[in-house]
Write a protein that holds these residues in place. Structure first.
Motif, PDB file in Angstrom:
ATOM      1  N   TRP A 148     -14.866  -2.533  -0.745  1.00  0.00           N
ATOM      2  CA  TRP A 148     -16.244  -1.839  -0.645  1.00  0.00           C
ATOM      3  C   TRP A 148     -16.082  -0.856   0.447  1.00  0.00           C
ATOM      4  O   TRP A 148     -15.051  -0.836   1.236  1.00  0.00           O
ATOM      5  CB  TRP A 148     -17.343  -3.029  -0.386  1.00  0.00           C
ATOM      6  N   ALA A 149     -17.186  -0.079   0.601  1.00  0.00           N
ATOM      7  CA  ALA A 149     -17.154   0.902   1.418  1.00  0.00           C
ATOM      8  C   ALA A 149     -18.339   0.716   2.533  1.00  0.00           C
ATOM      9  O   ALA A 149     -19.374  -0.342   2.261  1.00  0.00           O
ATOM     10  CB  ALA A 149     -17.627   2.442   0.943  1.00  0.00           C
ATOM     11  N   LYS A 150     -18.288   1.223   3.614  1.00  0.00           N
ATOM     12  CA  LYS A 150     -19.531   1.079   4.510  1.00  0.00           C
ATOM     13  C   LYS A 150     -20.820   1.487   4.101  1.00  0.00           C
ATOM     14  O   LYS A 150     -20.970   2.742   3.408  1.00  0.00           O
ATOM     15  CB  LYS A 150     -19.157   1.547   5.918  1.00  0.00           C
ATOM     16  N   PRO A 151     -21.901   0.684   3.884  1.00  0.00           N
ATOM     17  CA  PRO A 151     -23.121   0.935   3.436  1.00  0.00           C
ATOM     18  C   PRO A 151     -23.616   2.120   4.347  1.00  0.00           C
ATOM     19  O   PRO A 151     -23.785   2.370   5.484  1.00  0.00           O
ATOM     20  CB  PRO A 151     -23.962  -0.223   3.563  1.00  0.00           C
ATOM     21  N   PRO A 160     -12.624  -0.632   6.808  1.00  0.00           N
ATOM     22  CA  PRO A 160     -11.335  -1.201   6.928  1.00  0.00           C
ATOM     23  C   PRO A 160     -11.119  -2.741   6.403  1.00  0.00           C
ATOM     24  O   PRO A 160     -10.241  -2.681   5.489  1.00  0.00           O
ATOM     25  CB  PRO A 160     -10.990  -1.570   8.467  1.00  0.00           C
ATOM     26  N   ILE A 161     -12.025  -3.454   6.316  1.00  0.00           N
ATOM     27  CA  ILE A 161     -11.826  -4.851   5.523  1.00  0.00           C
ATOM     28  C   ILE A 161     -12.105  -4.731   4.034  1.00  0.00           C
ATOM     29  O   ILE A 161     -11.115  -5.220   3.229  1.00  0.00           O
ATOM     30  CB  ILE A 161     -12.883  -6.025   6.164  1.00  0.00           C
ATOM     31  N   GLY A 162     -12.967  -3.849   3.804  1.00  0.00           N
ATOM     32  CA  GLY A 162     -13.422  -3.581   2.288  1.00  0.00           C
ATOM     33  C   GLY A 162     -11.861  -2.897   1.814  1.00  0.00           C
ATOM     34  O   GLY A 162     -11.592  -3.404   0.477  1.00  0.00           O
ATOM     35  N   THR A 163     -11.362  -2.055   2.407  1.00  0.00           N
ATOM     36  CA  THR A 163     -10.004  -1.368   1.728  1.00  0.00           C
ATOM     37  C   THR A 163      -8.663  -2.501   1.893  1.00  0.00           C
ATOM     38  O   THR A 163      -8.341  -2.431   0.564  1.00  0.00           O
ATOM     39  CB  THR A 163      -9.798  -0.134   2.775  1.00  0.00           C
ATOM     40  N   LEU A 164      -8.698  -3.289   2.859  1.00  0.00           N
ATOM     41  CA  LEU A 164      -7.595  -4.273   2.877  1.00  0.00           C
ATOM     42  C   LEU A 164      -8.108  -5.185   1.584  1.00  0.00           C
ATOM     43  O   LEU A 164      -7.235  -5.697   0.745  1.00  0.00           O
ATOM     44  CB  LEU A 164      -7.638  -4.990   4.018  1.00  0.00           C
ATOM     45  N   ALA A 165      -9.219  -5.715   1.086  1.00  0.00           N
ATOM     46  CA  ALA A 165      -9.515  -6.636   0.519  1.00  0.00           C
ATOM     47  C   ALA A 165      -9.143  -5.915  -1.149  1.00  0.00           C
ATOM     48  O   ALA A 165      -8.790  -6.927  -1.955  1.00  0.00           O
ATOM     49  CB  ALA A 165     -11.370  -6.713   0.447  1.00  0.00           C
ATOM     50  N   PHE A 166      -9.412  -4.675  -1.268  1.00  0.00           N
ATOM     51  CA  PHE A 166      -9.069  -4.225  -2.449  1.00  0.00           C
ATOM     52  C   PHE A 166      -7.628  -4.255  -2.808  1.00  0.00           C
ATOM     53  O   PHE A 166      -7.249  -4.590  -4.104  1.00  0.00           O
ATOM     54  CB  PHE A 166      -9.154  -2.645  -2.662  1.00  0.00           C
ATOM     55  N   PHE A 167      -6.598  -4.458  -1.866  1.00  0.00           N
ATOM     56  CA  PHE A 167      -5.258  -4.426  -2.243  1.00  0.00           C
ATOM     57  C   PHE A 167      -4.738  -5.947  -2.460  1.00  0.00           C
ATOM     58  O   PHE A 167      -4.106  -6.276  -3.301  1.00  0.00           O
ATOM     59  CB  PHE A 167      -4.388  -3.828  -1.181  1.00  0.00           C
ATOM     60  N   PHE A 168      -5.699  -6.625  -1.669  1.00  0.00           N
ATOM     61  CA  PHE A 168      -5.229  -8.253  -1.892  1.00  0.00           C
ATOM     62  C   PHE A 168      -6.054  -9.033  -2.986  1.00  0.00           C
ATOM     63  O   PHE A 168      -5.496 -10.058  -3.478  1.00  0.00           O
ATOM     64  CB  PHE A 168      -5.660  -8.974  -0.591  1.00  0.00           C
ATOM     65  N   VAL A 169      -7.293  -8.745  -3.047  1.00  0.00           N
ATOM     66  CA  VAL A 169      -8.150  -9.515  -4.155  1.00  0.00           C
ATOM     67  C   VAL A 169      -8.587  -8.557  -5.065  1.00  0.00           C
ATOM     68  O   VAL A 169      -9.435  -8.830  -6.175  1.00  0.00           O
ATOM     69  CB  VAL A 169      -9.360 -10.229  -3.516  1.00  0.00           C
ATOM     70  N   LEU A 175      -5.225   4.625  -9.450  1.00  0.00           N
ATOM     71  CA  LEU A 175      -6.439   4.274  -9.046  1.00  0.00           C
ATOM     72  C   LEU A 175      -7.097   4.784  -7.826  1.00  0.00           C
ATOM     73  O   LEU A 175      -8.220   5.328  -7.813  1.00  0.00           O
ATOM     74  CB  LEU A 175      -6.485   2.556  -8.688  1.00  0.00           C
ATOM     75  N   ALA A 176      -6.361   5.326  -6.930  1.00  0.00           N
ATOM     76  CA  ALA A 176      -6.806   5.660  -5.655  1.00  0.00           C
ATOM     77  C   ALA A 176      -7.631   6.912  -5.653  1.00  0.00           C
ATOM     78  O   ALA A 176      -9.010   6.859  -5.125  1.00  0.00           O
ATOM     79  CB  ALA A 176      -5.817   5.975  -4.598  1.00  0.00           C
TER      80      ALA A 176
END
Length: 226
Positions: free
Chosen positions: A77-80, A64-73, A21-22
């Motif tokens: 998302w990326a920074k707008p 950073p938060i959007g990247t971690l969210a991808f793995f967990f939920v 996916l990456a």
């Protein structure tokens, strides 16, 4: 609960899925944001360029938060990219074009990945050969590229502020109503996360009921079965 989740994330099967996916996900997210910034730049807004966001370097765009969210939920998302509509000669039309640019690029990328997939299916190779170990993973990466680009493009067209679809809808609303509508952006992200989490843990995703049929239908138009 946390231990089970961590085991699942770092299991061999999960790692293989993330490796596949990456590439498509990074390309989809980066191209989406750069498209916003570049169209805004063409319309006279230098903000994204001055902040170094008109680059294909993913480190400039990943949140950073959007990247971690991808793995967990399984949602990230990326920074707008920053956009200052005051630079546009026609603010409403400028925001419309800037908003459309992101999903538009994702749809183009989905088509490119689909074309590569069709080309790969014409290559003849024997099972167990080096060619198989190269072509099959590349085919799966392209298939994932079609999938994530269609999801990102369609998802962002949902008319919930601050998604791109809200700027598209706002263009067709009377100015006063459009301004009130876009003021909901501060709450829209919370609503989206809530809907996604409800879908994750209830087994019934309101967003998924709309997005995934459109993704499968769009992929079918490209000759790809997802």
């Amino acid at each position: 609960m946390v231990a089970d989740l961590m085991f699942d994330i770092f299991s061999p099967d999960a790692l293989e899925r993330y490796v596949i996916l990456a590439p498509g996900l990074l390309i989809a997210l980066v191209a989406h944001e750069v498209a916003h910034g570049y169209v805004a730049y063409l319309l006279g807004d230098p903000t994204a360029q001055s902040q170094g966001r008109l680059t294909l370097n993913p480190l400039k765009h990943l949140d950073p938060i959007g990247t971690l969210a991808f793995f967990f939920v399984h949602f990230g998302w990326a920074k707008p990219v920053p956009v200052n509509p005051r630079y546009f000669k026609d603010v409403r039309f400028g925001m419309l074009l800037t908003a459309i640019a992101g999903p538009g690029v994702n749809f183009i990328l989905a088509a490119v990945f689909a074309i590569v997939m069709h080309i790969l299916t014409t290559i003849q190779f024997q099972s167990g050969t080096l060619w198989e170990s190269i072509i099959v993973p590349f085919y799966l990466i392209c298939q994932a590229g079609v999938y994530v680009n269609l999801i990102l493009g369609i998802f962002n067209l949902i008319p919930i502020p601050p998604l791109d679809g809200s700027n598209v809808l706002a263009y067709f609303l009377p100015p006063r109503i459009a301004q009130l509508y876009m003021s909901l952006s501060r709450y829209g992200f919370i609503v989206l996360i809530g809907l996604i989490l409800i879908g994750q843990y209830s087994g019934y995703s309101l967003i998924g009921q709309v997005i995934f049929p459109l993704v499968r239908g769009s992929a079918a138009l490209l000759g790809i079965n997802l």
